[in-house]
Design a protein around this motif. Structure first.
Motif, mmCIF file in Angstrom:
data_model
loop_
_atom_site.group_PDB
_atom_site.id
_atom_site.type_symbol
_atom_site.label_atom_id
_atom_site.label_comp_id
_atom_site.label_asym_id
_atom_site.label_seq_id
_atom_site.Cartn_x
_atom_site.Cartn_y
_atom_site.Cartn_z
ATOM 1 N N PRO A 175 0.775 -1.225 0.084
ATOM 2 C CA PRO A 175 -0.174 -0.068 -0.058
ATOM 3 C C PRO A 175 0.854 1.314 0.010
ATOM 4 N N ARG A 203 -4.133 4.391 5.403
ATOM 5 C CA ARG A 203 -5.113 3.826 6.143
ATOM 6 C C ARG A 203 -6.283 3.065 4.945
ATOM 7 N N TYR A 206 -4.667 0.225 2.929
ATOM 8 C CA TYR A 206 -4.399 -0.985 3.709
ATOM 9 C C TYR A 206 -5.814 -1.778 4.034
ATOM 10 N N TRP A 209 -5.902 -3.767 1.014
ATOM 11 C CA TRP A 209 -4.964 -4.721 0.947
ATOM 12 C C TRP A 209 -5.388 -5.993 1.880
ATOM 13 N N LEU A 210 -6.113 -5.807 2.921
ATOM 14 C CA LEU A 210 -6.314 -6.646 3.826
ATOM 15 C C LEU A 210 -6.796 -8.171 3.397
#
Length: 376
Positions: A175, A203, A206, A209-210
Motif C-alpha cells: 500500500p 489507512r 491498507y 490490502w487486507l
C-alpha cells in the motif's frame, strides 16, 4: 449543463463511508462503444498490421484509442486522442532498436549486464515519466488538453523504489508503494492549466490490502501442508526406486504432480488477489482525486465483479484464439466507465485549451511494449 444521473450496475458503494462531497451534481462516465463496431476496427487493424509487417500498428493504435476515447462520455462530451501515427511509429522503432541492442549485448557479452542492467533500471523512470507526459498531452476533453509535470525522481520512487519495497517486504508495504504510484500519476496531472490533486489515505489503501493478504496467506498455508504431504510421498517413491520396487519414471511423474498441485494454484491465486487489490486501490485513489479543487472523482468498482470480468475475458480470448478480444475490451471499458463518475461543482466549461509540445512518443511506446497500463 451538469445533470444528475444514476450510476450503472457496476457502480456499487465501496464502503459505508462515501467520498467527501464538494457539492454539485454527479456526472457518470458512459461508454457507448459496441462489440460489432470495434470488431470491424480491430480485424482491419490486425490484417493491415500483418500485411505491412507491423508498420501499420502505429495507425492501428491511433484508430483503437480514438474509438475508445471518442466513445467515453462525460457530461455530454467525449474525450479525444490526438497522437499522430508517424510520431508513434518513430517512437516504437526507437524503443525496439534499444531493446534489441540491449538483449543482444547481454547475450553476447554477459558481463556487460553488470553495467547495462543498472543503467536500464535507472532509465525506467525516465521512460515512464515521458510516457505519462506524452499520453496526457495527446488527450483532451472538450478540446482542452491534459498535461503532466511529474519529474524523474518521483517516477523513480513510484516505480523502482516502490517495486523493491513491495517485494522485499513480501507485499506488506505494497500500500505504501501504491500510494507513491497513484500520487505521482494523478497529482502531477493538470487539466486546462488547472491542477489535479490526489492524496489517497494509507489507512484506506491498507483496508483494500487486507482481504488479498488474508487470501494469499491462507493459500500459502494450504499449499505448504499439501507440499509436505506430497514431499513425503515423493520420498517414499525415491526409496522404492532405490530398492528396485519402482522405476524412475514414477518419481518424475510425482515431481510433476508436486509442481502442478503447488505452484500453478499459487500463481492463479496470486493473479486473483492482485486483481482484487488493483480494483480496491483504484477506488481509493480516484475517490481522493479532485480536479481544480472543485470536481471530485468517484470510483466504486466492485472488486469481485472486476476480477470475474478480467478472468473470464482472458479465458474467452484464449479459447477463441483471440477473436473474442474486441468483446472483452468493450466489456471491460463499459464496466469501468459505469463504475466511475465526477462530482461536479460549478461548470466544466471554465477551462481554456493550451496545447503543449507532446515531445517524442518513445516513453509511451516503451510503456506499451513493457505492458505498463495506466488507463489514462
Amino acid at each position: 449543463m451538469a445533470t444528475t444521473q444514476p450510476w450503472g450496475r457496476a457502480a456499487q458503494p465501496l464502503s459505508s463511508e462515501p467520498p467527501r462531497s464538494v457539492g454539485g451534481s454527479v456526472e457518470p462516465f458512459v461508454f457507448t462503444g459496441t462489440t460489432r463496431e470495434y470488431f470491424g476496427i480491430w480485424i482491419v487493424n490486425i490484417l493491415l498490421t500483418i500485411v505491412t509487417f507491423g508498420i501499420y500498428s502505429a495507425w492501428a493504435k491511433v484508430r483503437r484509442l480514438r474509438y475508445f476515447y471518442g466513445n467515453t462520455h462525460l457530461a455530454g462530451s467525449s474525450f479525444d486522442y490526438h497522437a499522430r501515427p508517424v510520431q508513434i511509429l518513430i517512437g516504437r522503432i526507437i524503443v525496439l532498436i534499444v531493446l534489441m541492442v540491449y538483449n543482444v549485448v547481454l547475450n553476447v557479452v554477459p558481463p556487460a549486464g553488470l553495467v547495462l542492467v543498472p543503467l536500464f533500471v535507472l532509465a525506467l523512470p525516465w521512460f515512464v515519466m515521458r510516457g505519462l507526459r506524452f499520453n496526457a498531452r495527446v488527450t483532451s476533453f472538450r478540446n482542452v488538453r491534459f498535461d503532466f509535470h511529474g519529474g524523474y525522481w518521483g517516477a523513480f520512487r513510484a516505480y523502482v523504489l516502490g517495486g523493491a519495497v513491495t517485494w522485499l517486504t513480501l507485499g506488506i508495504l505494497a500500500p505504501v508503494a501504491s500510494r507513491w504510484m497513484w500520487r505521482y500519476m494523478l497529482a502531477n496531472t493538470m487539466y486546462g492549466g488547472r491542477p489535479i490533486t490526489s492524496d489517497p489515505a494509507l489507512r484506506k489503501l491498507y483496508g483494500q490490502w487486507l482481504l488479498p493478504a488474508v487470501i494469499l496467506l491462507a493459500t500459502l498455508v494450504v499449499l505448504g501442508l499439501s507440499a509436505l504431504a506430497l514431499g513425503s510421498a515423493l520420498y517414499a517413491l525415491y526409496e522404492d526406486v532405490s530398492t528396485g520396487t519402482n522405476d524412475a519414471d514414477a518419481v518424475v511423474v510425482a515431481i510433476l504432480q508436486v509442481l502442478m498441485t503447488s505452484f500453478l494454484p499459487f500463481i492463479v491465486i496470486l493473479a486473483i488477489v492482485t486483481l482484487i487489490y488493483r480494483a480496491g486501490t483504484r477506488n481509493v485513489a480516484l475517490n481522493a482525486t479532485v480536479v481544480d479543487g472543485r470536481h471530485r472523482f468517484r470510483s466504486a468498482i466492485h472488486r469481485g465483479r472486476f476480477t470475474w470480468i478480467t478472468v473470464t475475458n482472458l479465458v474467452a480470448t484464449v479459447l477463441s484464439l483471440g477473436l473474442a478480444r474486441p468483446w472483452a475490451a468493450i466489456r471491460m471499458a463499459t464496466f469501468l466507465a459505469a463504475a466511475t463518475a465526477l462530482e461536479v461543482s460549478g461548470s466544466l466549461d471554465d477551462y481554456l485549451g493550451d496545447v503543449q509540445d507532446t515531445g517524442s512518443a518513445v516513453g509511451a511506446e516503451y510503456m506499451d511494449v513493457e505492458g505498463f497500463d495506466f488507463g489514462f
